[in-house]
Design a protein around this motif. Structure first.
Motif, short mmCIF file in Angstrom:
data_model
loop_
_atom_site.label_atom_id
_atom_site.label_comp_id
_atom_site.label_asym_id
_atom_site.label_seq_id
_atom_site.Cartn_x
_atom_site.Cartn_y
_atom_site.Cartn_z
N ALA A 69 61.94 5.08 -89.55
CA ALA A 69 60.67 4.27 -89.41
C ALA A 69 60.94 2.69 -89.24
O ALA A 69 60.37 2.26 -88.41
CB ALA A 69 59.67 4.25 -90.70
N GLY A 70 61.98 2.07 -89.76
CA GLY A 70 62.63 1.05 -89.60
C GLY A 70 63.09 0.93 -88.12
O GLY A 70 62.62 -0.31 -87.56
N LEU A 71 63.78 1.58 -87.50
CA LEU A 71 64.15 1.65 -86.38
C LEU A 71 63.10 1.45 -85.30
O LEU A 71 63.06 0.81 -84.46
CB LEU A 71 65.02 2.74 -85.96
CG LEU A 71 65.94 2.62 -84.55
CD1 LEU A 71 66.67 1.48 -84.26
CD2 LEU A 71 66.61 4.08 -84.32
N ALA A 72 62.13 2.51 -85.66
CA ALA A 72 60.83 2.41 -84.64
C ALA A 72 60.16 1.07 -84.72
O ALA A 72 59.93 0.67 -83.53
CB ALA A 72 60.02 3.66 -84.99
N ILE A 73 60.02 0.44 -85.80
CA ILE A 73 59.24 -0.81 -85.81
C ILE A 73 60.22 -1.87 -85.21
O ILE A 73 59.57 -2.78 -84.60
CB ILE A 73 59.17 -1.04 -87.36
CG1 ILE A 73 58.12 -0.04 -87.94
CG2 ILE A 73 58.66 -2.51 -87.65
CD1 ILE A 73 58.04 -0.12 -89.50
N VAL A 74 61.60 -1.83 -85.38
CA VAL A 74 62.21 -2.75 -84.59
C VAL A 74 62.31 -2.69 -83.39
O VAL A 74 62.05 -3.66 -82.39
CB VAL A 74 63.93 -2.76 -85.09
CG1 VAL A 74 64.68 -3.63 -84.20
CG2 VAL A 74 63.74 -3.32 -86.47
N VAL A 75 62.20 -1.50 -82.57
CA VAL A 75 62.09 -1.12 -81.33
C VAL A 75 60.75 -1.74 -80.82
O VAL A 75 60.80 -2.32 -79.60
CB VAL A 75 62.40 0.31 -81.09
CG1 VAL A 75 61.84 0.61 -79.52
CG2 VAL A 75 63.83 0.63 -81.14
#
Length: 147
Positions: free
Chosen positions: A23-29
């Motif tokens: 989820a964090g990676l998706a938000i950063v991307v």
């Protein structure tokens, strides 16, 4: 009455951790895409919303008693175990059960009469190892299988 065996807490925590990381990676991307390409900031909002839904869904599944192994009077079912082999069978189809190690992990292998097998890593099950193995052997004994 079915005997349900839940996912061991250490693996449930690992699953939740992976969900949080994803989820964090998706938000950063989404943030990089929105800022870098000067697109609508709604992309970030939608991504955060979807990430929150995914996190809550995983928490709900883990808390609602999702089982990994279910033993019934008729047979067994296994879910969420990659490489388990045959995911369900009737006790009448089981030739025998053995304990072994697969890749350094203690496992119960239910060998079927048709040549198939089900491998259950005991560490994935939130139960005492001996209790879990004993429950399987009791089911086999009920159905006329020798230990």
């Amino acid at each position: 009455m079915p005997q349900d065996y839940r996912l061991a807490p250490q693996f449930a925590a690992r699953l939740l951790g992976l969900t949080l990381m994803g989820a964090g990676l998706a938000i950063v991307v989404a943030t990089v895409v929105a800022v870098g390409f000067i697109t609508q900031p709604v992309i970030v909002s939608v991504t955060v919303g979807l990430a929150l839904v995914a996190i809550l869904w995983v928490i709900w599944k883990l808390r609602s008693g999702t089982w990994v192994v279910r033993l019934t009077d008729d047979g067994y079912k296994v879910q969420f175990v990659r490489g388990a082999g045959v995911k369900q069978a009737r006790w009448a189809d089981v030739a025998d059960a053995v304990t072994t190690e697969v890749a350094g992990s203690p496992c119960v292998v239910l060998r079927l009469k048709n040549g198939g097998s089900t491998t259950i890593p005991v560490e994935l099950v939130a139960a005492d190892r001996d209790t879990f193995v004993r429950a399987i052997h009791e089911q086999l004994l009920k159905h006329g299988k020798a230990r």
